[in-house]
Design an enzyme around this catalytic site. Structure first.
Site, short mmCIF file in Angstrom:
data_model
loop_
_atom_site.label_atom_id
_atom_site.label_comp_id
_atom_site.label_asym_id
_atom_site.label_seq_id
_atom_site.Cartn_x
_atom_site.Cartn_y
_atom_site.Cartn_z
N ARG A 101 24.77 89.01 53.35
CA ARG A 101 23.91 87.83 53.52
C ARG A 101 22.55 88.32 53.98
O ARG A 101 22.44 88.95 55.04
CB ARG A 101 24.51 86.87 54.55
N HIS A 128 23.06 81.16 46.45
CA HIS A 128 24.27 81.19 47.30
C HIS A 128 25.50 81.06 46.37
O HIS A 128 26.20 80.04 46.39
CB HIS A 128 24.21 80.05 48.33
N GLN A 131 29.10 80.05 47.61
CA GLN A 131 29.22 78.63 47.94
C GLN A 131 29.49 77.81 46.67
O GLN A 131 30.29 76.87 46.67
CB GLN A 131 27.93 78.14 48.61
N CYS A 264 27.04 72.02 51.65
CA CYS A 264 27.56 73.36 51.98
C CYS A 264 27.80 73.52 53.47
O CYS A 264 28.60 74.36 53.88
CB CYS A 264 26.63 74.44 51.44
N ARG A 292 35.89 77.83 50.45
CA ARG A 292 35.19 79.12 50.51
C ARG A 292 36.23 80.25 50.52
O ARG A 292 36.05 81.28 49.88
CB ARG A 292 34.32 79.20 51.78
#
Ligand code: CP
Ligand code: NVA
Length: 307
Positions: A101, A128, A131, A264, A292
């Site tokens: 990340r 992302h 996600q 999210c 997730r």
């Protein structure tokens, strides 16, 4: 050949569908796959804060028989003294995959280049994709087939989430609508990439400035924070500029009667979404957060199979 997931369109439509199928299998039978038995280690690196991504990768890697090594860049050499490329060449001698990340997408690209282990984008300023796998899984569970569904996103169209909805949504053959002020419209190159992918799948990407037009008849209503990580200094301007894109009961009333709401998380109730929507009967955000785990496990299994 080593495969990476740096952005949503790194997966073909068929590959995305295969990973979602696998995620459903792993959700039904959580300890079915053990590709990391040994245990092999997966490095999970954070330059930014996280709850869901940190927990779901740590739990998922353990479920797959492996050992997660959570690294904070604040106390590693990456980001200060050492380049992503050198870091990757050190890590690849010891770990089965690298999850990162970070801020700039370029860092992920540098890390993935010539690296022998899969590199996964766990959120960058631009995308992302983990996600989105969880979101598509959630939508599939609640709505069935993804192809042909209309998903409407409201707020910061230049954000990682909006870009990922554009790319991953059209990859799944969905009709993606992004409603934002003109100054917050998605990046032109991402729009062009989404349009190219949509031409293959029958999906579409349409940009709106009027949130009501975007909401009309949508199957999925989506928003995200107006102040993404790294944008804190712009908070005052963003709250002013994005105020009319808040998702409210009025937004939900314009969508299909059986529309679902996703986010999210983390959410700022009263800003991008009203509490009675995110905590209301059409919200599936807790399934989304759980997914997730299942989606990322499927992704890791799939990436390790390509090695
Ligand atoms: N949605 C998401 O990525 O959450 P975290 O920032 O808590 O990981
Ligand atoms: N757009 C948000 C997503 C958080 C998961 C951010 O980048 O902060």
């Amino acid at each position: 050949m080593t495969r990476h997931l740096l952005r949503d369109d790194d997966l073909t439509p068929a590959e995305q569908a295969e990973i979602l199928d696998l995620a459903l299998e792993l959700k039904a039978d959580r300890w079915k796959e053990k590709p990391l038995a040994g245990p092999q280690t997966v490095a999970v690196i954070f330059d930014k804060s996280s709850t869901r991504t940190r927990v779901s990768f740590a739990v998922g890697i353990a479920d797959l028989g492996g050992s997660p090594l959570i690294i904070s860049t604040a106390n590693s050499q990456l980001g200060g003294k050492e380049t992503p490329s050198d870091t990757a060449r050190v890590l690849e001698r010891q770990v089965a995959a690298i999850v990162w990340r970070t801020y700039a997408q370029a860092g992920l690209e540098e890390m993935a280049k010539d690296t022998r282990v899969p590199v996964v984008n766990a959120l960058s300023d631009d995308f992302h994709p983990c996600q989105l796998l969880a979101d598509l899984l959630t939508i599939r569970e609640h709505k069935g087939e993804l192809k042909g569904l209309t998903l409407a996103f409201f707020g910061d169209g230049l954000s990682n989430m909006a870009h990922s909805y554009a790319l991953a949504g059209v990859t799944a053959g969905m009709h993606v609508r992004i409603a934002s002020p003109e100054d917050y419209a998605p990046r032109a190159d991402v729009v062009a990439d989404a349009d190219r992918r949509a031409a293959e799948t029958g999906g579409s990407l349409t940009l709106y400035t009027d949130p009501n037009e975007a909401a009309a008849g949508a199957d999925i209503i989506v928003t995200d924070t107006w102040v993404s990580m790294g944008k804190e200094e712009e908070k005052t301007a963003r709250l002013r500029d994005l105020g009319s894109y808040k998702v409210t009961q009025e937004t939900m009333a314009l969508a299909q009667e059986d529309a679902v709401f996703i986010h999210c998380l983390p959410a700022d109730r009263g800003y991008e979404v009203d509490a009675d929507v995110i905590d209301g009967p059409q919200s599936v955000v807790w399934d989304e957060a759980e997914n997730r785990l299942h989606a990322q496990k499927a992704l890791l299994v799939w990436l390790l199979r390509q090695q």
